[in-house]
Scaffold this motif. Sequence first.
Motif, PDB file in Angstrom:
ATOM      1  N   LYS A  96       5.886   5.613  10.183  1.00  0.00           N
ATOM      2  CA  LYS A  96       4.967   6.350  11.050  1.00  0.00           C
ATOM      3  C   LYS A  96       3.520   6.035  10.683  1.00  0.00           C
ATOM      4  O   LYS A  96       2.658   5.892  11.556  1.00  0.00           O
ATOM      5  N   GLU A  97       3.263   5.942   9.374  1.00  0.00           N
ATOM      6  CA  GLU A  97       1.905   5.662   8.904  1.00  0.00           C
ATOM      7  C   GLU A  97       1.532   4.190   9.055  1.00  0.00           C
ATOM      8  O   GLU A  97       0.364   3.855   9.268  1.00  0.00           O
ATOM      9  N   HIS A  98       2.511   3.301   8.945  1.00  0.00           N
ATOM     10  CA  HIS A  98       2.272   1.850   8.987  1.00  0.00           C
ATOM     11  C   HIS A  98       3.351   1.215   9.865  1.00  0.00           C
ATOM     12  O   HIS A  98       4.274   0.567   9.361  1.00  0.00           O
TER      13      HIS A  98
ATOM     14  N   ALA B  78       6.105  16.136   7.974  1.00  0.00           N
ATOM     15  CA  ALA B  78       6.983  15.467   8.941  1.00  0.00           C
ATOM     16  C   ALA B  78       8.236  16.295   9.182  1.00  0.00           C
ATOM     17  O   ALA B  78       8.702  16.428  10.325  1.00  0.00           O
TER      18      ALA B  78
ATOM     19  N   VAL C 119       8.398   8.242   7.142  1.00  0.00           N
ATOM     20  CA  VAL C 119       6.962   8.498   6.988  1.00  0.00           C
ATOM     21  C   VAL C 119       6.193   7.188   6.856  1.00  0.00           C
ATOM     22  O   VAL C 119       5.134   7.005   7.472  1.00  0.00           O
ATOM     23  N   VAL C 120       6.696   6.250   6.049  1.00  0.00           N
ATOM     24  CA  VAL C 120       6.012   4.971   5.873  1.00  0.00           C
ATOM     25  C   VAL C 120       5.863   4.252   7.214  1.00  0.00           C
ATOM     26  O   VAL C 120       4.801   3.713   7.542  1.00  0.00           O
TER      27      VAL C 120
ATOM     28  N   ASP D  48       1.109   4.217  -0.064  1.00  0.00           N
ATOM     29  CA  ASP D  48       0.675   4.912   1.146  1.00  0.00           C
ATOM     30  C   ASP D  48      -0.353   6.000   0.861  1.00  0.00           C
ATOM     31  O   ASP D  48      -1.347   6.118   1.585  1.00  0.00           O
ATOM     32  N   SER D  49      -0.137   6.800  -0.178  1.00  0.00           N
ATOM     33  CA  SER D  49      -0.916   8.028  -0.350  1.00  0.00           C
ATOM     34  C   SER D  49      -1.693   8.123  -1.652  1.00  0.00           C
ATOM     35  O   SER D  49      -2.394   9.110  -1.868  1.00  0.00           O
TER      36      SER D  49
ATOM     37  N   LYS E 282       3.132  14.708   2.892  1.00  0.00           N
ATOM     38  CA  LYS E 282       3.366  14.110   4.211  1.00  0.00           C
ATOM     39  C   LYS E 282       4.834  14.261   4.627  1.00  0.00           C
ATOM     40  O   LYS E 282       5.130  14.507   5.811  1.00  0.00           O
TER      41      LYS E 282
ATOM     42  N   PHE F 190       2.152  11.969  -1.107  1.00  0.00           N
ATOM     43  CA  PHE F 190       3.129  11.481  -0.137  1.00  0.00           C
ATOM     44  C   PHE F 190       4.148  12.559   0.197  1.00  0.00           C
ATOM     45  O   PHE F 190       4.556  12.712   1.357  1.00  0.00           O
TER      46      PHE F 190
END
Length: 317
Positions: free
Chosen positions: A94-96, A172, A91-92, A158-159, A168, A165
């Motif tokens: 994908k987001e960054h 995912a 997830v991290v 992130d969130s 998310k 988070f």
Amino acid sequence: MPLPRTPRRRLVGGALSLALLTALGIAVVAPSGSSSAPGGERPPVSGIGPLPWPQDGQSAVDLEGTGSLGERGGRRPVPIASLTKVMTAYVVLKEHPLRPGEQGPLIEVDRQAAHEVGVGGESTVPVRAGERHSQRRLLELLLVPSGNNVARLLARWDSGSQEAFVAKMRRAAGRLGMEDTVYTGASGIEPTTVSTAADQVRLTRAAMEDPVFRAIVATRRITVPGLGTITNTNPLLDTPGVLGVKTGSSTPAGGNLLWACEVRVGGTPRLLVGAVLHQRAGTTPAEGLRAAVDAGRGLLTAVRDRLASAGTEGPGR
């Protein structure tokens, strides 16, 4: 309020590439639905012979371009401990997103992450409030020594909160079709985070598509200023051809292992992915992890060698 659970629908065993298997001389056994072998085993290919499935817990193996090579132990969700961090990293990234060699933004260690060091017997990384580490470095500290406090720090970065988070993470999982998985935290310390071997194989395939994730989980050791040299928790990295991925253990989860190995099929490199879950649950984390590593190594070696004898070239080096 608890987050809504992803609806569960029973998945059919992985689809197989008939053309590829025929070329290798591997016979295809049609899925029988209700007539699984003893122990919940699903052996969809017969040319590689019976595999040394762990008698405990559940396990699954998948070959890129082919699909499922079999499962054992059914699909009852079980605690997965630190395998959770694969989804956290996924997830991290994908987001960054990071490019290979890129360090990413600097992230400040908050008081909470520093306070959690060594608390409750968790797997943590010694960090101090106010320190600044790059995103790449924190992902290394998440996946190599398996820092629970780093997992939660990345979630907050992130969130804003671990709870946001986790939402998310669940979304995912839904997009990836992980229909028997529920995440309740970013680190895996919660026994309420549960999944199946088949779902974890699905996630691992997706995560290994990211070159930064792939590079980190293949790293045997990292050197961190102030912390020294840190060795990867995954002893399977010493096995030829293995590219990672992650260990996880706790008393309720037992020992858990995700692995990825490169094999060659008709001269083309393919990713062989496997999951071994819930080994020696209820014992000590160390005992469970030893059992998972032994079972994973045996299963990986057997599949790799039998694929080679069926017409593939040996493991990637």
